[in-house]
Scaffold this motif. Structure first.
Motif, PDB file in Angstrom:
ATOM      1  N   TYR A  70      -2.759  50.306 -24.779  1.00 33.72           N
ATOM      2  CA  TYR A  70      -2.417  52.064 -25.066  1.00 33.72           C
ATOM      3  C   TYR A  70      -3.598  52.408 -25.593  1.00 33.72           C
ATOM      4  CZ  TYR A  70       2.402  52.063 -24.422  1.00 33.72           C
ATOM      5  OH  TYR A  70       3.696  52.059 -23.586  1.00 33.72           O
ATOM      6  N   GLY A  71      -4.133  53.744 -25.180  1.00 30.95           N
ATOM      7  CA  GLY A  71      -5.316  54.248 -25.385  1.00 30.95           C
ATOM      8  C   GLY A  71      -5.383  55.705 -25.177  1.00 30.95           C
ATOM      9  N   TYR A  72      -6.435  56.458 -24.708  1.00 36.71           N
ATOM     10  CA  TYR A  72      -6.384  57.854 -24.707  1.00 36.71           C
ATOM     11  C   TYR A  72      -6.948  58.353 -23.710  1.00 36.71           C
ATOM     12  CZ  TYR A  72      -5.555  57.272 -29.749  1.00 36.71           C
ATOM     13  OH  TYR A  72      -4.734  57.205 -31.014  1.00 36.71           O
ATOM     14  N   ARG A  73      -6.413  59.260 -22.913  1.00 39.13           N
ATOM     15  CA  ARG A  73      -7.071  59.947 -21.906  1.00 39.13           C
ATOM     16  C   ARG A  73      -7.235  61.576 -22.213  1.00 39.13           C
ATOM     17  NH1 ARG A  73      -3.537  56.967 -17.421  1.00 39.13           N
ATOM     18  NH2 ARG A  73      -4.909  55.292 -17.235  1.00 39.13           N
ATOM     19  N   VAL A  74      -8.169  62.327 -21.273  1.00 39.91           N
ATOM     20  CA  VAL A  74      -8.422  63.726 -21.543  1.00 39.91           C
ATOM     21  C   VAL A  74      -7.868  64.423 -20.449  1.00 39.91           C
ATOM     22  CG1 VAL A  74     -10.107  65.425 -21.832  1.00 39.91           C
ATOM     23  CG2 VAL A  74     -10.738  63.257 -23.051  1.00 39.91           C
ATOM     24  N   GLN A  75      -6.744  65.169 -20.930  1.00 41.76           N
ATOM     25  CA  GLN A  75      -6.025  65.987 -19.698  1.00 41.76           C
ATOM     26  C   GLN A  75      -7.130  67.181 -19.589  1.00 41.76           C
ATOM     27  OE1 GLN A  75      -1.950  66.305 -19.932  1.00 41.76           O
ATOM     28  NE2 GLN A  75      -2.038  68.723 -19.291  1.00 41.76           N
ATOM     29  N   ILE A  76      -7.709  67.295 -18.231  1.00 40.96           N
ATOM     30  CA  ILE A  76      -8.175  68.695 -17.948  1.00 40.96           C
ATOM     31  C   ILE A  76      -7.619  69.807 -17.121  1.00 40.96           C
ATOM     32  CG2 ILE A  76     -10.452  67.275 -17.957  1.00 40.96           C
ATOM     33  CD1 ILE A  76     -10.189  67.306 -14.876  1.00 40.96           C
ATOM     34  N   PHE A  77      -6.314  69.431 -16.755  1.00 31.17           N
ATOM     35  CA  PHE A  77      -5.799  70.480 -15.753  1.00 31.17           C
ATOM     36  C   PHE A  77      -4.339  70.362 -16.111  1.00 31.17           C
ATOM     37  CE2 PHE A  77      -3.475  71.843 -11.977  1.00 31.17           C
ATOM     38  CZ  PHE A  77      -4.149  73.037 -11.687  1.00 31.17           C
ATOM     39  N   SER A  78      -3.271  71.361 -15.987  1.00 30.61           N
ATOM     40  CA  SER A  78      -2.204  71.356 -15.983  1.00 30.61           C
ATOM     41  C   SER A  78      -1.625  72.588 -15.102  1.00 30.61           C
ATOM     42  CB  SER A  78      -1.426  71.204 -17.174  1.00 30.61           C
ATOM     43  OG  SER A  78      -0.001  71.141 -17.155  1.00 30.61           O
ATOM     44  N   GLY A  79      -1.116  72.487 -14.105  1.00 31.09           N
ATOM     45  CA  GLY A  79      -0.656  73.624 -13.394  1.00 31.09           C
ATOM     46  C   GLY A  79       0.440  73.186 -11.840  1.00 31.09           C
ATOM     47  N   SER A  80       0.964  74.230 -11.511  1.00 32.19           N
ATOM     48  CA  SER A  80       1.826  73.910 -10.171  1.00 32.19           C
ATOM     49  C   SER A  80       1.216  74.020  -9.077  1.00 32.19           C
ATOM     50  CB  SER A  80       2.824  75.060 -10.338  1.00 32.19           C
ATOM     51  OG  SER A  80       2.477  76.256 -10.206  1.00 32.19           O
ATOM     52  N   ASN A  81      -0.241  74.302  -8.972  1.00 33.40           N
ATOM     53  CA  ASN A  81      -0.915  74.354  -7.719  1.00 33.40           C
ATOM     54  C   ASN A  81      -1.559  72.980  -7.381  1.00 33.40           C
ATOM     55  OD1 ASN A  81      -2.248  75.027  -5.405  1.00 33.40           O
ATOM     56  ND2 ASN A  81      -3.011  77.124  -5.922  1.00 33.40           N
ATOM     57  N   ARG A  82      -1.186  72.330  -6.168  1.00 32.76           N
ATOM     58  CA  ARG A  82      -1.682  71.151  -6.010  1.00 32.76           C
ATOM     59  C   ARG A  82      -3.338  71.191  -5.690  1.00 32.76           C
ATOM     60  NH1 ARG A  82       1.285  67.286  -1.783  1.00 32.76           N
ATOM     61  NH2 ARG A  82       0.240  65.389  -2.156  1.00 32.76           N
ATOM     62  N   LYS A  83      -3.723  72.182  -4.729  1.00 30.35           N
ATOM     63  CA  LYS A  83      -5.008  72.334  -4.463  1.00 30.35           C
ATOM     64  C   LYS A  83      -5.915  72.396  -5.565  1.00 30.35           C
ATOM     65  CE  LYS A  83      -4.419  73.983   0.245  1.00 30.35           C
ATOM     66  NZ  LYS A  83      -4.679  75.026   1.289  1.00 30.35           N
ATOM     67  N   ASP A  84      -5.479  73.435  -6.792  1.00 28.94           N
ATOM     68  CA  ASP A  84      -6.008  73.372  -7.887  1.00 28.94           C
ATOM     69  C   ASP A  84      -6.200  72.233  -8.761  1.00 28.94           C
ATOM     70  OD1 ASP A  84      -6.697  76.066  -7.385  1.00 28.94           O
ATOM     71  OD2 ASP A  84      -4.802  76.647  -8.677  1.00 28.94           O
ATOM     72  N   ALA A  85      -5.213  71.384  -8.743  1.00 28.69           N
ATOM     73  CA  ALA A  85      -5.450  69.889  -9.431  1.00 28.69           C
ATOM     74  C   ALA A  85      -6.434  69.248  -8.740  1.00 28.69           C
ATOM     75  CB  ALA A  85      -3.975  69.195  -9.205  1.00 28.69           C
ATOM     76  N   TYR A  86      -6.344  69.141  -7.254  1.00 26.34           N
ATOM     77  CA  TYR A  86      -7.475  68.144  -6.377  1.00 26.34           C
ATOM     78  C   TYR A  86      -8.812  68.793  -6.707  1.00 26.34           C
ATOM     79  CZ  TYR A  86      -4.125  65.152  -4.720  1.00 26.34           C
ATOM     80  OH  TYR A  86      -3.037  64.075  -4.541  1.00 26.34           O
ATOM     81  N   SER A  87      -8.877  70.168  -7.041  1.00 28.29           N
ATOM     82  CA  SER A  87     -10.332  70.702  -7.062  1.00 28.29           C
ATOM     83  C   SER A  87     -10.776  70.373  -8.405  1.00 28.29           C
ATOM     84  CB  SER A  87     -10.219  72.199  -6.816  1.00 28.29           C
ATOM     85  OG  SER A  87      -9.405  72.950  -7.582  1.00 28.29           O
ATOM     86  N   ALA A  88      -9.868  70.475  -9.490  1.00 26.68           N
ATOM     87  CA  ALA A  88     -10.356  70.002 -10.700  1.00 26.68           C
ATOM     88  C   ALA A  88     -10.709  68.602 -10.834  1.00 26.68           C
ATOM     89  CB  ALA A  88      -9.351  70.500 -11.727  1.00 26.68           C
ATOM     90  N   GLN A  89      -9.967  67.673 -10.162  1.00 26.75           N
ATOM     91  CA  GLN A  89     -10.298  66.476 -10.075  1.00 26.75           C
ATOM     92  C   GLN A  89     -12.030  66.101  -9.224  1.00 26.75           C
ATOM     93  OE1 GLN A  89      -8.331  63.919  -7.674  1.00 26.75           O
ATOM     94  NE2 GLN A  89      -8.546  62.105  -8.783  1.00 26.75           N
ATOM     95  N   ALA A  90     -11.997  66.775  -8.376  1.00 21.50           N
ATOM     96  CA  ALA A  90     -13.318  66.995  -7.628  1.00 21.50           C
ATOM     97  C   ALA A  90     -14.497  67.304  -8.344  1.00 21.50           C
ATOM     98  CB  ALA A  90     -13.224  67.504  -6.242  1.00 21.50           C
TER      99      ALA A  90
END
Length: 153
Positions: A70-90
């Motif tokens: 167990y540890g920690y992660r930073v959440q950078i995006f949350s939304g319903s659009n798949r393309k926006d999620a992949y662009s945030a990851q890129a």
């Protein structure tokens, strides 16, 4: 004429005596619980055999430590659009190519999380670095993948 003792005067005295008796009994019961005892563990000898077998198998596979913790992660995006999620990851991968990123889908939302940090302080440092690039950042506590250790040094 004699004075009569009414029931409403006798009842508080009886209640006080009963309460005193209950407190005395409860206090002696709590003192009795402080005695120390011995615990004897009885187990099947096959448990030791299974533990040794698991250790042999993990050593043969080259696994010397647990894979996840167990540890920690930073959440950078949350939304319903798949393309926006992949662009945030890129975008994050272009800024930090060595950082692991994870896309999680919980219907109907996509969440992009980054990092495998053992302490919250490490996650907060990344969060401060990303504050200008991403609008909503959160630190999430969850199971992380531990970094691989180099045993050749």
């Amino acid at each position: 004429m004699k004075k009569a003792v009414f029931d409403h005067q006798a009842t508080p005295a009886i209640i006080r005596y009963c309460l005193f008796f209950v407190l005395v009994i409860a206090s002696t019961h709590t003192f009795a619980q402080q005695a120390r005892g011995k615990v004897e563990v009885v187990r099947d000898p096959l448990v030791d055999t299974l533990i040794a077998k698991r250790y042999e198998m993990s050593s043969a596979a080259g696994v010397s430590s647990p894979i996840a913790s167990y540890g920690y992660r930073v959440q950078i995006f949350s939304g319903s659009n798949r393309k926006d999620a992949y662009s945030a990851q890129a975008r994050l991968q272009s800024q930090y190519p060595e950082l692991r990123t994870y896309i999680i889908y919980n219907e109907p939302n996509f969440k992009v999380r980054a990092g495998d940090f053992r302490t919250r302080l490490e996650a907060q440092k990344l969060m401060q670095d990303l504050r200008a690039s991403f609008s909503s950042l959160f630190i999430i506590s969850e199971k992380i993948n531990l970094p691989k250790t180099d045993t050749n040094d």
